[in-house]
Design an enzyme around this catalytic site. Structure first.
Site, mmCIF file in Angstrom:
data_model
loop_
_atom_site.group_PDB
_atom_site.id
_atom_site.type_symbol
_atom_site.label_atom_id
_atom_site.label_comp_id
_atom_site.label_asym_id
_atom_site.label_seq_id
_atom_site.Cartn_x
_atom_site.Cartn_y
_atom_site.Cartn_z
ATOM 1 N N ASP A 91 24.756 -7.823 10.959
ATOM 2 C CA ASP A 91 26.010 -8.957 11.131
ATOM 3 C C ASP A 91 26.824 -8.901 10.016
ATOM 4 O OD1 ASP A 91 23.900 -10.429 9.785
ATOM 5 O OD2 ASP A 91 23.897 -11.831 11.344
ATOM 6 N N GLU B 47 6.022 -9.217 -1.047
ATOM 7 C CA GLU B 47 5.469 -8.608 -2.449
ATOM 8 C C GLU B 47 5.797 -9.892 -3.395
ATOM 9 O OE1 GLU B 47 3.723 -6.059 -3.078
ATOM 10 O OE2 GLU B 47 3.623 -5.372 -0.860
ATOM 11 N N THR C 164 2.821 6.878 -2.696
ATOM 12 C CA THR C 164 2.894 5.790 -3.849
ATOM 13 C C THR C 164 1.748 5.383 -4.909
ATOM 14 O OG1 THR C 164 2.071 3.931 -2.329
ATOM 15 C CG2 THR C 164 4.542 4.762 -1.848
ATOM 16 N N GLY D 245 3.402 -0.590 4.553
ATOM 17 C CA GLY D 245 3.669 -1.776 4.956
ATOM 18 C C GLY D 245 5.045 -2.131 4.439
#
Length: 299
Positions: A213, A269, A40, A66
């Site tokens: 759900d 973020e 990244t 993360g």
């Protein structure tokens, strides 16, 4: 032979060469071919790398980093049928913790390469995908003010220490409307929406949230002064469905309107400032690798 793409955030690794060797051994042990490696960058935290891997025909994308890296990779694979696996390398690792993924590298690789695929939901907030939580107000300011050195030194406790500094911030004027229903107005410190519900340290912020759900959950934190924050803490820790310190709602679409711009975040973020959030549930948007006997959130 199956082939995976490894999308890794290099800033989360202390020894890149040792990490590559561990991944290579796991691939050999499970009969996978040599993986595609992609790192990244600040400009592209994982979405572009994941999309390129899907276009190249890989069978699995493994996000190593993360929650921000995981979310970016999820954006790249959502709706494609290519599953996502997670190697948790961050401070929070909230998606991994909420669905029972192991924190250790070898164990996480075992799940990635030998686990089962489970459909999970996602959400979109102002058009951007999230898989854990999004919010505005206190939580965004906390994330923005917590330094990387502090996170490396203290782990998730760094967030708690930073949050304490913002407990006296002036409340926001918030209007919330779920699924076209009536508008509810609050003076609040934060609004948090979630696909999963548990924070670091086992705090049940959204105890009814489940990642499969088909809907999302939200909580409005209604706090002012010490007494207000004590009420919020009691509501959360005692898992009260609604009380003086919180307002909870389950929804498919949520509109949040503010009287003034506030910082907002998604999956850890900070995304900028806004006066409005539109949050939409995305049922079954993602295939996630989980342990064969796992896949349940906290009960």
């Amino acid at each position: 032979m199956s082939r995976a793409a490894i999308v890794v955030n290099p800033t989360k690794l202390d020894d890149c060469e040792a990490f590559r060797k561990s991944v290579g051994r796991a691939m050999d042990d499970h009969g996978w071919s040599e993986p595609v490696w992609r790192e990244t960058t600040p400009e592209d935290p994982g979405r572009g790398q994941a999309e390129a891997a899907v276009s190249a025909g890989v069978d699995l994308v493994i996000a190593c980093g993360g929650d921000g890296t995981v979310t970016a990779c999820a954006e790249g694979v959502a709706g494609t049928g290519v599953p996502l696996a997670v190697i948790p390398l961050g401070t929070g690792n909230l998606l991994a913790r909420n669905v029972g993924l192991p924190m250790g590298l070898e164990e996480a690789l075992e799940v990635a390469l030998g686990g089962v695929q489970r459909p999970i939901d996602a959400g979109r907030v102002n058009g951007s995908l999230f898989v854990v939580m999004a919010g505005l107000g206190l939580d965004a300011r906390m994330l923005d003010d917590t330094s990387e050195p502090l996170k490396k030194r203290l782990g998730w406790l760094a967030y708690a220490l930073t949050a304490v500094r913002h407990l006296g911030d002036r409340p926001m004027k918030v209007t919330v409307r779920a699924d076209g229903g009536r508008r509810r107005r609050f003076r609040a410190s934060a609004v948090v929406v979630g696909n999963v519900g548990w924070l670091q340290g086992g705090v049940p912020l959204l105890p009814d949230a489940r990642p499969d759900d088909g809907v999302l959950d939200a909580v409005v934190l209604i706090a002012g002064g010490l007494a207000g924050w004590l009420a919020v803490a009691a509501d959360i820790l005692l898992r009260r469905p609604a009380h003086g310190g919180t307002h909870r709602v389950r929804f498919s679409e949520l509109q949040v309107t503010l009287d003034a711009e506030q910082p907002w975040e998604l999956d850890g973020e900070v995304a900028g400032s806004t006066r409005q959030l539109t949050v939409v549930a995305q049922p079954g948007a993602l295939l996630l690798r989980v342990p064969p006997d796992e896949g349940r959130t906290h009960d």
